[in-house]
Design a protein around this motif. Structure first.
Motif, mmCIF file in Angstrom:
data_model
loop_
_atom_site.group_PDB
_atom_site.id
_atom_site.type_symbol
_atom_site.label_atom_id
_atom_site.label_comp_id
_atom_site.label_asym_id
_atom_site.label_seq_id
_atom_site.Cartn_x
_atom_site.Cartn_y
_atom_site.Cartn_z
ATOM 1 N N CYS A 1 0.836 -1.207 0.000
ATOM 2 C CA CYS A 1 0.000 0.000 0.000
ATOM 3 C C CYS A 1 0.867 1.252 0.000
ATOM 4 C CB CYS A 1 -0.936 0.012 1.211
ATOM 5 S SG CYS A 1 -2.303 -1.132 1.085
ATOM 6 N N ASP A 2 1.918 1.251 0.797
ATOM 7 C CA ASP A 2 2.812 2.403 0.874
ATOM 8 C C ASP A 2 3.451 2.690 -0.482
ATOM 9 O OD1 ASP A 2 3.913 4.406 2.661
ATOM 10 O OD2 ASP A 2 5.842 3.398 2.361
ATOM 11 N N SER A 3 3.923 1.644 -1.152
ATOM 12 C CA SER A 3 4.521 1.819 -2.482
ATOM 13 C C SER A 3 3.481 2.262 -3.508
ATOM 14 C CB SER A 3 5.172 0.519 -2.951
ATOM 15 O OG SER A 3 6.231 0.168 -2.105
ATOM 16 N N ALA A 4 2.289 1.687 -3.444
ATOM 17 C CA ALA A 4 1.224 2.060 -4.380
ATOM 18 C C ALA A 4 0.798 3.512 -4.164
ATOM 19 C CB ALA A 4 0.031 1.120 -4.227
ATOM 20 N N ILE A 5 0.760 3.948 -2.926
ATOM 21 C CA ILE A 5 0.423 5.342 -2.631
ATOM 22 C C ILE A 5 1.475 6.263 -3.241
ATOM 23 C CG2 ILE A 5 0.214 7.067 -0.792
ATOM 24 C CD1 ILE A 5 -0.868 4.700 0.966
ATOM 25 N N HIS A 6 2.740 5.896 -3.089
ATOM 26 C CA HIS A 6 3.824 6.719 -3.650
ATOM 27 C C HIS A 6 3.699 6.806 -5.179
ATOM 28 C CE1 HIS A 6 7.651 8.703 -3.916
ATOM 29 N NE2 HIS A 6 8.101 7.772 -4.736
ATOM 30 N N VAL A 7 3.410 5.695 -5.811
ATOM 31 C CA VAL A 7 3.235 5.696 -7.276
ATOM 32 C C VAL A 7 2.036 6.570 -7.651
ATOM 33 C CG1 VAL A 7 2.609 4.245 -9.252
ATOM 34 C CG2 VAL A 7 4.374 3.491 -7.655
ATOM 35 N N CYS A 8 0.927 6.439 -6.936
ATOM 36 C CA CYS A 8 -0.251 7.266 -7.220
ATOM 37 C C CYS A 8 0.052 8.751 -7.048
ATOM 38 C CB CYS A 8 -1.426 6.867 -6.324
ATOM 39 S SG CYS A 8 -2.234 5.332 -6.783
ATOM 40 N N LEU A 9 0.816 9.094 -6.011
ATOM 41 C CA LEU A 9 1.199 10.497 -5.814
ATOM 42 C C LEU A 9 2.058 11.002 -6.971
ATOM 43 C CD1 LEU A 9 1.994 10.719 -1.996
ATOM 44 C CD2 LEU A 9 0.124 11.818 -3.230
ATOM 45 N N CYS A 10 3.018 10.191 -7.398
ATOM 46 C CA CYS A 10 3.867 10.579 -8.532
ATOM 47 C C CYS A 10 3.022 10.779 -9.787
ATOM 48 C CB CYS A 10 4.956 9.539 -8.778
ATOM 49 S SG CYS A 10 6.254 9.534 -7.534
ATOM 50 N N LEU A 11 2.095 9.869 -10.046
ATOM 51 C CA LEU A 11 1.235 9.986 -11.225
ATOM 52 C C LEU A 11 0.312 11.198 -11.122
ATOM 53 C CD1 LEU A 11 0.416 6.224 -11.799
ATOM 54 C CD2 LEU A 11 1.837 7.694 -13.248
ATOM 55 N N ALA A 12 -0.188 11.467 -9.922
ATOM 56 C CA ALA A 12 -1.050 12.639 -9.731
ATOM 57 C C ALA A 12 -0.272 13.925 -9.988
ATOM 58 C CB ALA A 12 -1.627 12.641 -8.319
ATOM 59 N N ILE A 13 0.942 13.996 -9.487
ATOM 60 C CA ILE A 13 1.770 15.184 -9.700
ATOM 61 C C ILE A 13 2.105 15.328 -11.171
ATOM 62 C CG2 ILE A 13 4.055 16.160 -9.264
ATOM 63 C CD1 ILE A 13 3.736 15.105 -6.371
ATOM 64 N N PHE A 14 2.387 14.228 -11.834
ATOM 65 C CA PHE A 14 2.679 14.283 -13.262
ATOM 66 C C PHE A 14 1.462 14.755 -14.051
ATOM 67 C CE2 PHE A 14 3.096 12.543 -17.536
ATOM 68 C CZ PHE A 14 4.355 13.034 -17.873
ATOM 69 N N CYS A 15 0.267 14.302 -13.672
ATOM 70 C CA CYS A 15 -0.968 14.658 -14.379
ATOM 71 C C CYS A 15 -1.439 16.075 -14.074
ATOM 72 C CB CYS A 15 -2.092 13.696 -14.001
ATOM 73 S SG CYS A 15 -1.925 12.073 -14.729
ATOM 74 N N ASN B 1 8.511 9.749 3.147
ATOM 75 C CA ASN B 1 9.224 9.667 4.417
ATOM 76 C C ASN B 1 10.721 9.378 4.261
ATOM 77 O OD1 ASN B 1 8.998 7.075 3.520
ATOM 78 N ND2 ASN B 1 7.630 6.401 5.153
ATOM 79 N N SER B 2 11.237 9.574 3.052
ATOM 80 C CA SER B 2 12.671 9.362 2.840
ATOM 81 C C SER B 2 13.165 10.314 1.754
ATOM 82 C CB SER B 2 12.951 7.911 2.424
ATOM 83 O OG SER B 2 12.450 7.669 1.123
ATOM 84 N N ASP B 3 14.473 10.519 1.742
ATOM 85 C CA ASP B 3 15.073 11.376 0.709
ATOM 86 C C ASP B 3 14.833 10.806 -0.680
ATOM 87 O OD1 ASP B 3 15.983 13.181 2.564
ATOM 88 O OD2 ASP B 3 18.037 12.407 2.608
ATOM 89 N N LYS B 4 14.882 9.481 -0.798
ATOM 90 C CA LYS B 4 14.683 8.849 -2.100
ATOM 91 C C LYS B 4 13.284 9.147 -2.645
ATOM 92 C CE LYS B 4 14.682 4.423 -4.474
ATOM 93 N NZ LYS B 4 14.688 2.986 -4.351
ATOM 94 N N ARG B 5 12.274 9.043 -1.804
ATOM 95 C CA ARG B 5 10.907 9.311 -2.256
ATOM 96 C C ARG B 5 10.728 10.789 -2.598
ATOM 97 N NH1 ARG B 5 6.446 5.518 0.573
ATOM 98 N NH2 ARG B 5 7.297 3.590 -0.273
ATOM 99 N N PHE B 6 11.344 11.652 -1.808
ATOM 100 C CA PHE B 6 11.255 13.082 -2.089
ATOM 101 C C PHE B 6 11.920 13.402 -3.434
ATOM 102 C CE2 PHE B 6 12.792 17.500 -1.620
ATOM 103 C CZ PHE B 6 11.561 18.116 -1.484
ATOM 104 N N LYS B 7 13.073 12.796 -3.678
ATOM 105 C CA LYS B 7 13.758 13.007 -4.956
ATOM 106 C C LYS B 7 12.937 12.459 -6.119
ATOM 107 C CE LYS B 7 18.390 13.222 -3.052
ATOM 108 N NZ LYS B 7 19.684 12.550 -2.895
ATOM 109 N N ASN B 8 12.268 11.320 -5.905
ATOM 110 C CA ASN B 8 11.387 10.784 -6.946
ATOM 111 C C ASN B 8 10.311 11.803 -7.325
ATOM 112 O OD1 ASN B 8 12.720 8.340 -7.051
ATOM 113 N ND2 ASN B 8 11.228 7.265 -5.781
ATOM 114 N N LEU B 9 9.701 12.416 -6.311
ATOM 115 C CA LEU B 9 8.672 13.420 -6.581
ATOM 116 C C LEU B 9 9.253 14.623 -7.321
ATOM 117 C CD1 LEU B 9 6.504 13.430 -3.334
ATOM 118 C CD2 LEU B 9 5.951 12.460 -5.550
ATOM 119 N N LEU B 10 10.448 15.037 -6.937
ATOM 120 C CA LEU B 10 11.089 16.155 -7.634
ATOM 121 C C LEU B 10 11.370 15.819 -9.095
ATOM 122 C CD1 LEU B 10 13.562 17.594 -4.974
ATOM 123 C CD2 LEU B 10 11.350 18.517 -5.709
ATOM 124 N N TRP B 11 11.815 14.581 -9.376
ATOM 125 C CA TRP B 11 12.060 14.162 -10.754
ATOM 126 C C TRP B 11 10.759 14.148 -11.562
ATOM 127 C CZ3 TRP B 11 16.290 14.537 -13.271
ATOM 128 C CH2 TRP B 11 17.520 14.388 -12.642
#
Length: 167
Positions: free
Chosen positions: A10-24, A112-122
Motif C-alpha cells: 500500500c505504501d509503495s502504491a500510494i507513492h506511485v499514485c502520488l507521482c502519477l497525480a503530480i505528473f498529471c 518519508n525518505s530522501d529517495k521518495r522526495f527526490k522521486n517526486l522532484l524528478w
C-alpha cells in the motif's frame, strides 16, 4: 489481519499514485482526481492496517503542524455552522478542506525518505519539461501536442467563455 507486506505494498502504491497525480497535474484534472482518490483510499486502508497489526493508537500521523491544522479545520467548521446555506457549506467543507488535509497527511506519511522526495522532484521536473517542450512546439510549429490542435495566431489553451472576453 493484514500483513506487513500488505502495508508495504500500500505504501509503495500510494507513492506511485502520488507521482502519477503530480505528473498529471498540468495535463488533466480527471487523471489528478483518479490518482489522488486512489491514493487516499489506499492510505486509509494502510492506516487501518497499521493500527490493527501494530496496535498503534490513532489513525493519523503526527506532524509539527498538528495544532495549526486543527485551528484551520475548526475555523472551517465554524464557517459552516454560521453559513447562510448550511448544506452547501457542509458539502464544500467535505470536498475541499477535508480533502486537502487528508492529502497533506498522506504526503507526510508517505514521502518519508530522501529517495521518495527526490522521486517526486524528478516527476515534477519531467512534467515541467514536457510542458516546456509543448510550449516551444506551439510557438515554433503551431501545433498543440496535448490537444492535437493546429494553432493560428495567439489562441488560449483554456478557452474563456464568450461572456468573459473583452469586447
Amino acid at each position: 489481519f493484514p500483513s506487513h507486506d500488505t502495508i508495504r505494498f500500500c505504501d509503495s502504491a500510494i507513492h506511485v499514485c502520488l507521482c502519477l497525480a503530480i505528473f498529471c497535474l498540468p495535463f488533466t484534472k480527471a487523471g489528478l482526481e483518479i490518482f489522488i482518490w486512489s491514493a487516499l483510499v489506499l492510505w486509509i486502508f494502510k492506516r487501518v492496517a497499521i493500527c490493527r497489526t501494530e496496535g498503534r493508537r490513532g489513525l493519523l500521523p503526527g506532524t509539527a503542524l498538528d495544532q495549526a491544522l486543527l485551528v484551520f479545520f475548526l475555523v472551517n467548521v465554524a464557517a459552516v455552522l454560521f453559513s447562510v446555506d448550511f448544506l452547501f457549506s457542509f458539502k464544500a467543507l467535505l470536498s475541499k478542506p477535508v480533502k486537502f488535509l487528508a492529502v497533506f497527511l498522506m504526503v507526510v506519511d508517505t514521502v518519508n525518505s530522501d529517495k521518495r522526495f527526490k522521486n517526486l522532484l524528478w516527476v515534477i521536473l519531467g512534467s515541467a519539461v514536457l510542458i516546456g517542450a509543448d510550449a516551444i512546439i506551439q510557438y515554433v510549429g503551431g501545433v498543440d501536442l496535448y490537444e492535437g490542435l493546429f494553432l493560428t495566431g495567439c489562441q488560449l489553451l483554456f478557452p474563456i467563455p464568450m461572456i468573459l472576453r473583452a469586447g
